[in-house]
Design a protein around this motif. Structure first.
Motif, mmCIF file in Angstrom:
data_model
loop_
_atom_site.group_PDB
_atom_site.id
_atom_site.type_symbol
_atom_site.label_atom_id
_atom_site.label_comp_id
_atom_site.label_asym_id
_atom_site.label_seq_id
_atom_site.Cartn_x
_atom_site.Cartn_y
_atom_site.Cartn_z
ATOM 1 N N ILE A 89 0.854 -1.193 0.000
ATOM 2 C CA ILE A 89 0.000 0.000 0.000
ATOM 3 C C ILE A 89 0.890 1.243 0.000
ATOM 4 O O ILE A 89 1.613 1.503 0.959
ATOM 5 C CB ILE A 89 -0.950 0.006 1.220
ATOM 6 C CG1 ILE A 89 -1.792 -1.276 1.215
ATOM 7 C CG2 ILE A 89 -1.838 1.257 1.206
ATOM 8 C CD1 ILE A 89 -2.874 -1.334 2.260
ATOM 9 N N ASP A 90 0.860 1.957 -1.108
ATOM 10 C CA ASP A 90 1.658 3.181 -1.219
ATOM 11 C C ASP A 90 0.737 4.380 -1.376
ATOM 12 O O ASP A 90 -0.468 4.222 -1.608
ATOM 13 C CB ASP A 90 2.579 3.092 -2.451
ATOM 14 C CG ASP A 90 3.696 2.079 -2.261
ATOM 15 O OD1 ASP A 90 4.444 2.225 -1.271
ATOM 16 O OD2 ASP A 90 3.808 1.141 -3.074
ATOM 17 N N GLY A 91 1.335 5.570 -1.293
ATOM 18 C CA GLY A 91 0.534 6.754 -1.546
ATOM 19 C C GLY A 91 1.077 7.957 -0.811
ATOM 20 O O GLY A 91 2.086 7.874 -0.109
ATOM 21 N N TYR A 92 0.372 9.066 -0.979
ATOM 22 C CA TYR A 92 0.790 10.337 -0.387
ATOM 23 C C TYR A 92 0.664 10.295 1.130
ATOM 24 O O TYR A 92 -0.046 9.440 1.676
ATOM 25 C CB TYR A 92 -0.079 11.462 -0.966
ATOM 26 C CG TYR A 92 0.217 11.697 -2.425
ATOM 27 C CD1 TYR A 92 1.315 12.470 -2.793
ATOM 28 C CD2 TYR A 92 -0.559 11.115 -3.414
ATOM 29 C CE1 TYR A 92 1.608 12.672 -4.132
ATOM 30 C CE2 TYR A 92 -0.268 11.312 -4.757
ATOM 31 C CZ TYR A 92 0.814 12.092 -5.106
ATOM 32 O OH TYR A 92 1.126 12.284 -6.416
ATOM 33 N N SER A 93 1.337 11.239 1.785
ATOM 34 C CA SER A 93 1.286 11.273 3.248
ATOM 35 C C SER A 93 -0.135 11.616 3.717
ATOM 36 O O SER A 93 -0.870 12.334 3.033
ATOM 37 C CB SER A 93 2.286 12.291 3.802
ATOM 38 O OG SER A 93 1.927 13.574 3.407
ATOM 39 N N SER A 94 -0.490 11.074 4.857
ATOM 40 C CA SER A 94 -1.795 11.313 5.480
ATOM 41 C C SER A 94 -2.984 10.919 4.601
ATOM 42 O O SER A 94 -4.023 11.584 4.619
ATOM 43 C CB SER A 94 -1.950 12.772 5.912
ATOM 44 O OG SER A 94 -0.895 13.134 6.750
ATOM 45 N N ILE A 132 6.756 0.648 -1.895
ATOM 46 C CA ILE A 132 6.599 -0.784 -1.614
ATOM 47 C C ILE A 132 6.257 -1.547 -2.903
ATOM 48 O O ILE A 132 6.867 -2.564 -3.203
ATOM 49 C CB ILE A 132 5.536 -1.043 -0.507
ATOM 50 C CG1 ILE A 132 5.752 -0.101 0.698
ATOM 51 C CG2 ILE A 132 5.541 -2.512 -0.081
ATOM 52 C CD1 ILE A 132 7.126 -0.154 1.315
ATOM 53 N N GLY A 133 5.306 -1.014 -3.670
ATOM 54 C CA GLY A 133 4.913 -1.703 -4.905
ATOM 55 C C GLY A 133 5.905 -1.497 -6.037
ATOM 56 O O GLY A 133 5.920 -2.267 -7.005
ATOM 57 N N THR A 134 6.735 -0.457 -5.953
ATOM 58 C CA THR A 134 7.667 -0.185 -7.048
ATOM 59 C C THR A 134 9.056 -0.765 -6.788
ATOM 60 O O THR A 134 9.702 -1.257 -7.706
ATOM 61 C CB THR A 134 7.814 1.342 -7.270
ATOM 62 O OG1 THR A 134 8.100 1.957 -6.007
ATOM 63 C CG2 THR A 134 6.571 1.953 -7.880
ATOM 64 N N VAL A 135 9.529 -0.712 -5.536
ATOM 65 C CA VAL A 135 10.915 -1.106 -5.241
ATOM 66 C C VAL A 135 11.007 -2.300 -4.279
ATOM 67 O O VAL A 135 11.720 -3.261 -4.543
ATOM 68 C CB VAL A 135 11.691 0.095 -4.637
ATOM 69 C CG1 VAL A 135 13.097 -0.319 -4.209
ATOM 70 C CG2 VAL A 135 11.738 1.254 -5.614
ATOM 71 N N PHE A 144 -2.546 2.208 -4.557
ATOM 72 C CA PHE A 144 -1.919 3.527 -4.498
ATOM 73 C C PHE A 144 -2.964 4.518 -3.998
ATOM 74 O O PHE A 144 -3.941 4.807 -4.684
ATOM 75 C CB PHE A 144 -1.400 3.928 -5.880
ATOM 76 C CG PHE A 144 -0.574 5.170 -5.848
ATOM 77 C CD1 PHE A 144 0.762 5.116 -5.472
ATOM 78 C CD2 PHE A 144 -1.120 6.407 -6.173
ATOM 79 C CE1 PHE A 144 1.534 6.273 -5.417
ATOM 80 C CE2 PHE A 144 -0.354 7.566 -6.123
ATOM 81 C CZ PHE A 144 0.975 7.499 -5.749
ATOM 82 N N MET A 145 -2.761 5.022 -2.778
ATOM 83 C CA MET A 145 -3.790 5.869 -2.157
ATOM 84 C C MET A 145 -3.531 7.358 -2.375
ATOM 85 O O MET A 145 -2.410 7.832 -2.214
ATOM 86 C CB MET A 145 -3.881 5.561 -0.667
ATOM 87 C CG MET A 145 -4.477 4.180 -0.450
ATOM 88 S SD MET A 145 -4.637 3.676 1.247
ATOM 89 C CE MET A 145 -5.925 4.737 1.833
ATOM 90 N N THR A 146 -4.596 8.062 -2.720
ATOM 91 C CA THR A 146 -4.508 9.514 -2.889
ATOM 92 C C THR A 146 -5.713 10.161 -2.194
ATOM 93 O O THR A 146 -6.713 9.493 -1.920
ATOM 94 C CB THR A 146 -4.543 9.940 -4.377
ATOM 95 O OG1 THR A 146 -5.837 9.626 -4.902
ATOM 96 C CG2 THR A 146 -3.499 9.245 -5.201
#
Ligand code: DC
Length: 241
Positions: A19-24, A147-150, A160-162
């Motif tokens: 799970i990736d994405g911008y802060s907060s 996490i999903g890229t590297v 990917f959360m936005t």
């Protein structure tokens, strides 16, 4: 409605969830819940970068007038990070060199400097290696920026959360006030925007959506709906694997 778990669920193979994405964007809240209901391990990689930042601040490399984050590289072997599960809280807490730093790493001061530390190549190498080791057995939900890229480019489920900067700043502001912090909304919004910029533009492992990640905008979505959707995504993949 969440999917019903198949009676064979517990005999099925485990997957890796990135799970990736911008802060907060609420990554950790959802990741924690998801891990709990799947019986998976949850790893908050942001806590690892925050703990390294705290170490850099404690040693005078960054913060106040100090501005020499690169000097930290020599001392990287002296940084020992560990997650220790707290039964009462139901989640793991971050320990830096044997000390519980879960509270200290969540301050706005650490948030202010963490992106500077997270852009150092050697710091990323050290933490990515630790993260990969934690995931060798699968059955893990890991949240972060890369996490999903590297870290796990082969993860079976990538999210990917936005959310809009305002929605994210409002959430973080509320959280900090609840913890007794004394901050202004404007300072939190400024920090959110600055971190977005640094995280997305750094040279090593910049924040970006993996091609095969599901984009998930939760600006106007409550926690329950987010959790149910994620759970649905995960079960669909687990039942096929
Ligand atoms: O998720 P968080 O806000 O606690 O993360 C703190 C900072 O750490 C964030 O600004 C970017 C950095 N980070 C990173 O570069 N890579 C990760 N996998 C996790 C966090």
């Amino acid at each position: 409605m969440p999917l019903r778990i198949s009676p064979y669920f517990w005999t099925m193979g485990k997957i890796t969830i990135a799970i990736d994405g911008y802060s907060s964007t609420g990554k950790s809240t959802i990741a924690k819940q998801l891990a709990k209901s799947l019986g998976y391990i949850y790893v908050d990689t942001g806590a690892m970068y925050r703990a390294v930042t705290l170490f850099a601040m404690q040693n005078g490399f960054i913060g106040g007038a100090a501005e020499n984050p690169g000097a930290l590289v020599q001392l990287l072997p002296k940084i020992h990070l560990k997650f220790v599960f707290n039964d009462a809280l139901g989640y793991s807490e971050m320990f830096l060199n044997g000390e519980n730093v879960e509270q200290e790493i969540r301050t706005l001061e650490v948030s202010r400097y963490v992106s500077k530390i997270a852009e150092i190549e050697q710091v990323r190498h050290k933490l990515v290696e630790m993260q990969r080791k934690m995931g060798t057995e699968k059955g893990i939900v890991m949240d972060g920026r890369d996490i999903g890229t590297v870290v796990f480019p082969d993860a079976e489920l990538k999210i990917f959360m936005t959310a809009s900067p305002d929605a994210r700043a409002a959430r973080r502001y509320k959280e900090l006030l609840e913890k007794g912090g004394n901050v202004s909304y404007e300072a939190v919004l400024k920090n959110v925007r600055e971190r977005d910029f640094i995280d997305s533009n750094r040279e090593f492992s910049p924040l970006r959506k993996a091609e095969d990640a599901i984009e998930f905008d939760n600006t106007d979505m409550g926690l329950k709906e987010q959790y149910e959707r994620m759970y649905h995504f995960a079960l669909r993949i687990i039942e096929k694997s």
